[in-house]
Write a protein that holds these residues in place. Structure first.
Motif, PDB file in Angstrom:
ATOM      1  N   VAL A 242       0.837  -1.215   0.000  1.00 39.52           N
ATOM      2  CA  VAL A 242       0.000   0.000   0.000  1.00 39.52           C
ATOM      3  C   VAL A 242       0.866   1.256   0.000  1.00 39.52           C
ATOM      4  O   VAL A 242       0.403   2.330   0.383  1.00 39.52           O
ATOM      5  CB  VAL A 242      -0.960   0.006   1.217  1.00 39.52           C
ATOM      6  CG1 VAL A 242      -1.954  -1.127   1.123  1.00 39.52           C
ATOM      7  CG2 VAL A 242      -0.186  -0.072   2.537  1.00 39.52           C
ATOM      8  N   ASN A 243       2.100   1.124  -0.445  1.00 35.35           N
ATOM      9  CA  ASN A 243       3.025   2.255  -0.413  1.00 35.35           C
ATOM     10  C   ASN A 243       2.565   3.408  -1.293  1.00 35.35           C
ATOM     11  O   ASN A 243       2.905   4.567  -1.045  1.00 35.35           O
ATOM     12  CB  ASN A 243       4.417   1.800  -0.845  1.00 35.35           C
ATOM     13  CG  ASN A 243       5.495   2.803  -0.492  1.00 35.35           C
ATOM     14  OD1 ASN A 243       5.643   3.197   0.665  1.00 35.35           O
ATOM     15  ND2 ASN A 243       6.236   3.245  -1.494  1.00 35.35           N
ATOM     16  N   ASP A 244       1.777   3.109  -2.328  1.00 33.67           N
ATOM     17  CA  ASP A 244       1.296   4.164  -3.230  1.00 33.67           C
ATOM     18  C   ASP A 244       0.383   5.158  -2.535  1.00 33.67           C
ATOM     19  O   ASP A 244       0.221   6.284  -3.009  1.00 33.67           O
ATOM     20  CB  ASP A 244       0.545   3.534  -4.410  1.00 33.67           C
ATOM     21  CG  ASP A 244       1.493   2.940  -5.432  1.00 33.67           C
ATOM     22  OD1 ASP A 244       2.688   3.283  -5.396  1.00 33.67           O
ATOM     23  OD2 ASP A 244       1.043   2.124  -6.249  1.00 33.67           O
ATOM     24  N   VAL A 245      -0.230   4.765  -1.416  1.00 32.85           N
ATOM     25  CA  VAL A 245      -1.120   5.675  -0.699  1.00 32.85           C
ATOM     26  C   VAL A 245      -0.618   5.981   0.715  1.00 32.85           C
ATOM     27  O   VAL A 245      -1.018   6.981   1.312  1.00 32.85           O
ATOM     28  CB  VAL A 245      -2.551   5.094  -0.634  1.00 32.85           C
ATOM     29  CG1 VAL A 245      -2.628   3.925   0.327  1.00 32.85           C
ATOM     30  CG2 VAL A 245      -3.569   6.164  -0.263  1.00 32.85           C
ATOM     31  N   SER A 246       0.275   5.152   1.243  1.00 32.77           N
ATOM     32  CA  SER A 246       0.714   5.318   2.637  1.00 32.77           C
ATOM     33  C   SER A 246       2.013   6.098   2.780  1.00 32.77           C
ATOM     34  O   SER A 246       2.435   6.403   3.902  1.00 32.77           O
ATOM     35  CB  SER A 246       0.883   3.947   3.300  1.00 32.77           C
ATOM     36  OG  SER A 246       1.940   3.221   2.689  1.00 32.77           O
ATOM     37  N   ASP A 247       2.663   6.424   1.675  1.00 35.86           N
ATOM     38  CA  ASP A 247       3.893   7.214   1.744  1.00 35.86           C
ATOM     39  C   ASP A 247       3.516   8.683   1.832  1.00 35.86           C
ATOM     40  O   ASP A 247       3.019   9.270   0.867  1.00 35.86           O
ATOM     41  CB  ASP A 247       4.759   6.944   0.513  1.00 35.86           C
ATOM     42  CG  ASP A 247       6.194   7.412   0.699  1.00 35.86           C
ATOM     43  OD1 ASP A 247       6.582   7.681   1.855  1.00 35.86           O
ATOM     44  OD2 ASP A 247       6.929   7.497  -0.301  1.00 35.86           O
ATOM     45  N   VAL A 248       3.744   9.299   2.996  1.00 34.26           N
ATOM     46  CA  VAL A 248       3.325  10.677   3.248  1.00 34.26           C
ATOM     47  C   VAL A 248       4.538  11.528   3.616  1.00 34.26           C
ATOM     48  O   VAL A 248       5.673  11.039   3.642  1.00 34.26           O
ATOM     49  CB  VAL A 248       2.258  10.735   4.365  1.00 34.26           C
ATOM     50  CG1 VAL A 248       0.990  10.014   3.934  1.00 34.26           C
ATOM     51  CG2 VAL A 248       2.795  10.132   5.658  1.00 34.26           C
ATOM     52  N   ILE A 249       4.295  12.798   3.916  1.00 31.51           N
ATOM     53  CA  ILE A 249       5.401  13.732   4.161  1.00 31.51           C
ATOM     54  C   ILE A 249       6.263  13.285   5.342  1.00 31.51           C
ATOM     55  O   ILE A 249       7.494  13.337   5.280  1.00 31.51           O
ATOM     56  CB  ILE A 249       4.853  15.153   4.393  1.00 31.51           C
ATOM     57  CG1 ILE A 249       4.297  15.716   3.083  1.00 31.51           C
ATOM     58  CG2 ILE A 249       5.937  16.083   4.934  1.00 31.51           C
ATOM     59  CD1 ILE A 249       3.666  17.089   3.199  1.00 31.51           C
ATOM     60  N   SER A 250       5.633  12.842   6.423  1.00 33.43           N
ATOM     61  CA  SER A 250       6.404  12.459   7.613  1.00 33.43           C
ATOM     62  C   SER A 250       7.322  11.271   7.338  1.00 33.43           C
ATOM     63  O   SER A 250       8.473  11.245   7.780  1.00 33.43           O
ATOM     64  CB  SER A 250       5.455  12.152   8.777  1.00 33.43           C
ATOM     65  OG  SER A 250       4.542  11.128   8.414  1.00 33.43           O
TER      66      SER A 250
END
Length: 296
Positions: A242-250
């Motif tokens: 799910v890295n396409d949606v779970s990779d965020v700024i933090s």
């Protein structure tokens, strides 16, 4: 001067709070200049060479950076707009409970998750939704269903992520709304009841207007965190599927800044995050002030 002398004990108690914000909130702002520099350890913050807006150009010319910003806005918006009504609803329901022993038990149960770390919450999530050995997969197998990879499917992962955040925080926020409800004059409910208003109408016309300033205040504050999903919940629950949606700024700042040592680039990302959050906060507060409900 007399009033100042009378409040000296209170001012002394306030000194640690002032020092905390000066040392840990305001002083680190000087480090934002490395967003405009090619920072390295040898030259330090103030002697590293200036590069102007080069780091911001790299940031916004990178498709991966734009995806990370999109993911942050998506997950944060879902947390705010989907999760925001739940504490209000819970507070209203608890406010209508007349059995005090039951009310205290429910309050304790819904408030307790707020004290759990995200490591514990993540363990609970995996024990329920994991693909192997979880409670849900056990029951699906028992009824001859194929276990579903809830934590490895993007749509179900987002639902679980938002739901876990609601479950963890709604008890604390509900207490804030319940405290606001104590300021509502009980005679208003009595008058409404005598006029034939049922519970639903009392909630709509008395309870919700009575806590409206608190609702608006918390909503304005939540908009200040619209670019801040939080590192802990993402890091605990994310996986490669799910890295396409779970990779965020933090997580980007952690991976690229701390692990990859690209401090200037990630400082530029953090500065962009803060500026957007400030603009949204001021915008929402400006709208609220138009209705005499602003924060400042």
């Amino acid at each position: 001067m007399k009033r100042l002398r009378e409040n000296i004990p209170l001012l002394l108690m306030f000194i640690p709070v002032i020092l905390f914000y000066l040392i840990f909130k305001y002083a680190p702002m000087a480090g934002l200049i490395i967003a405009f520099k090619d920072y390295n350890f040898f030259d330090g913050v103030f002697h590293s060479p200036w590069v102007g807006f080069e780091n911001f150009q790299k940031l916004f010319n990178n498709e991966n950076s734009l995806k990370i910003i999109r993911n942050t806005l998506l997950l944060s918006s879902l947390n705010i707009f989907v999760g925001f009504p739940f504490p209000i609803l819970l507070a209203i329901l608890l406010n209508e409970v007349r059995k005090m022993w039951f009310k205290k038990i429910v309050q304790t149960l819904v408030y307790l998750p707020y004290f759990y770390s995200w490591v514990i919450v993540g363990g609970i999530v995996f024990s329920i939704f994991g693909i192997e050995g979880s409670w849900l997969s056990h029951w699906m197998t028992l009824f001859n269903f194929e276990p579903f990879p809830f934590l490895y499917n993007i749509k179900s992962w987002v639902t679980i992520f938002v739901g876990a955040g609601i479950w963890k925080d709604m008890g604390f926020n509900a207490i804030i709304y319940m405290a606001a409800m104590t300021t509502i004059d009980p005679s208003l409910y009595e008058s409404a009841s005598m006029d034939g208003a049922n519970k639903w109408k009392q909630i709509i016309h008395i309870t919700i207007p009575g806590i409206a300033p608190t609702i608006i205040l918390l909503f304005i504050l939540s908009m200040g965190r619209v670019m801040e999903v939080g590192f802990d919940p993402i890091y605990v629950l994310q996986n490669a599927a799910v890295n396409d949606v779970s990779d965020v700024i933090s997580t980007y700042i952690y991976r690229v800044g701390l692990q990859g040592a690209q401090f200037s680039l990630t400082t530029a990302m953090g500065m962009f995050e803060s500026v957007v959050a400030l603009i949204l906060l001021l915008s929402v507060n400006w709208i609220a002030r138009r209705f005499q409900k602003g924060l400042f």
